[in-house]
Scaffold this motif. Structure first.
Motif, PDB file in Angstrom:
ATOM      1  N   LYS A   1      44.269  44.468  33.927  1.00  0.00           N
ATOM      2  CA  LYS A   1      45.348  43.701  34.054  1.00  0.00           C
ATOM      3  C   LYS A   1      47.280  43.806  34.698  1.00  0.00           C
ATOM      4  O   LYS A   1      47.862  43.106  34.678  1.00  0.00           O
ATOM      5  CB  LYS A   1      45.847  42.953  32.866  1.00  0.00           C
ATOM      6  CG  LYS A   1      43.803  42.215  32.947  1.00  0.00           C
ATOM      7  CD  LYS A   1      44.214  41.222  31.350  1.00  0.00           C
ATOM      8  CE  LYS A   1      42.460  40.168  31.082  1.00  0.00           C
ATOM      9  NZ  LYS A   1      42.172  39.860  29.864  1.00  0.00           N
ATOM     10  N   ASP A   2      47.244  45.078  34.481  1.00  0.00           N
ATOM     11  CA  ASP A   2      48.773  45.269  34.222  1.00  0.00           C
ATOM     12  C   ASP A   2      49.049  45.515  35.420  1.00  0.00           C
ATOM     13  O   ASP A   2      50.011  45.745  35.815  1.00  0.00           O
ATOM     14  CB  ASP A   2      49.753  46.309  33.202  1.00  0.00           C
ATOM     15  CG  ASP A   2      48.218  47.839  33.371  1.00  0.00           C
ATOM     16  OD1 ASP A   2      47.069  47.239  33.663  1.00  0.00           O
ATOM     17  OD2 ASP A   2      48.737  48.737  32.950  1.00  0.00           O
TER      18      ASP A   2
ATOM     19  N   ALA B   1      50.464  44.782  39.020  1.00  0.00           N
ATOM     20  CA  ALA B   1      50.503  43.225  39.026  1.00  0.00           C
ATOM     21  C   ALA B   1      49.976  43.415  40.921  1.00  0.00           C
ATOM     22  O   ALA B   1      49.230  41.828  41.466  1.00  0.00           O
ATOM     23  CB  ALA B   1      51.805  43.341  40.033  1.00  0.00           C
TER      24      ALA B   1
END
Length: 305
Positions: free
Chosen positions: A114-115, A117
């Protein structure tokens, strides 16, 4: 509603409503019909491969061999390129599957974070290729300009990633590896690559087994790309060798008299079933080794997330 009662390490399952019984009966009937629909063609092909050509043409073969013979297999084994084709298929399958597995994991794991971008735009680009591609002729020209014609790389590099396998692998990583585990490993000084090798991959054995099976079956059964990109017959895979045997037998019979043509047609008919067995057995032997991981991996990767 189904309930479960435990008695002395025994679990007894019973149903409290008639609709539960009806539902389970329908499920069992559907499963039985599905198994029958799958098994009957398989059994017929096996029986036909051991039957005489005359019995096949007369329609006397169903689930048991008629006039048992190994003629079809003996004719295939006598072909000079059969062993070479088998070894080529094994090489293409192993090398291609390893490349597929490495590329899929290296793409799926970052896209599951999820990190990252840009993971959604990148995933959109991958998904776009499922609907649109460059086409056969531009792809052939590209392979030619890269100097990969008549080499193994023309078979394994262009198909190094299946987007469908990428999606289920990415979803599996998202569903089975909590973000807290990543944060804890990061606090302990574990970088992303170490986390992937020592934590993520060991936890992803089911989906890796699914990928191995899907990629290996795809490479083993592939023949169209090989037919386009390979020109040396000693580099042909097993599927292409079997095709060449059947095609050559059909063209050779055209110069014979009617009686010989009929015998040749009978033999070709038998060889078709023998070829199916020879080409399918290696893949069938692979499935039991990954079967215990297959259901878990494919269900988690395809539904959750």
């Amino acid at each position: 509603m189904a309930k479960t009662i435990k008695k002395k390490n025994m679990s007894v399952r019973y149903y409290t409503k008639p609709k539960d019984y009806i539902y389970m009966v329908l499920v069992h009937i559907l499963c039985a019909v599905s198994v029958i629909c799958i098994l009957i063609p398989l059994i017929y092909v096996v029986a036909a491969s051991f039957s005489s050509p005359k019995a096949l043409l007369s329609g006397r073969v169903f689930l048991l061999p008629v006039d048992f013979t190994l003629r079809g297999y003996k004719m295939l084994l006598k072909h000079e390129l059969l062993v070479t084709g088998f070894c080529n298929s094994l090489l293409y399958t192993v090398v291609g599957t390893v490349i597929n597995l490495v590329m899929t994991v290296l793409a799926a794991y970052p896209l599951s974070r999820k990190d990252l971008a840009i993971r959604n735009p990148v995933m959109l680009l991958f998904t776009f290729t499922m609907l649109f591609n460059g086409g056969m002729i531009p792809t052939y020209i590209l392979i030619k300009n890269l100097g990969m014609l008549d080499t193994i790389w023309a078979l394994v590099i262009p198909t190094s990633i299946s987007v469908w396998n990428l999606i289920i692998t990415r979803t599996y990583f998202q569903s089975t590896i909590p973000g807290e585990v990543q944060e804890s490993a990061s606090v302990d000084g574990c970088d992303d690559f170490t986390f992937l090798i020592k934590i993520a991959i060991p936890l992803a054995k089911p989906i890796l087994a699914v990928n191995v099976l899907l990629y290996a079956v795809s490479h083993w059964n592939s023949y169209f790309n090989e037919m386009m990109y390979l020109s040396t017959n000693t580099k042909f895979p097993l599927q292409l060798v079997l095709r060449e045997i059947l095609v050559n037998m059909g063209t050779a019979g055209m110069t014979l008299d009617v009686t010989k043509q009929l015998e040749m047609q009978e033999t070709k008919y038998l060889l078709q079933y023998s070829s199916i067995i020879v080409g399918s057995v290696p893949v069938m032997l692979l499935y039991p080794f990954v079967q215990k991981y297959f259901v878990k991996g494919i269900m988690v990767g395809a539904i959750k997330g």
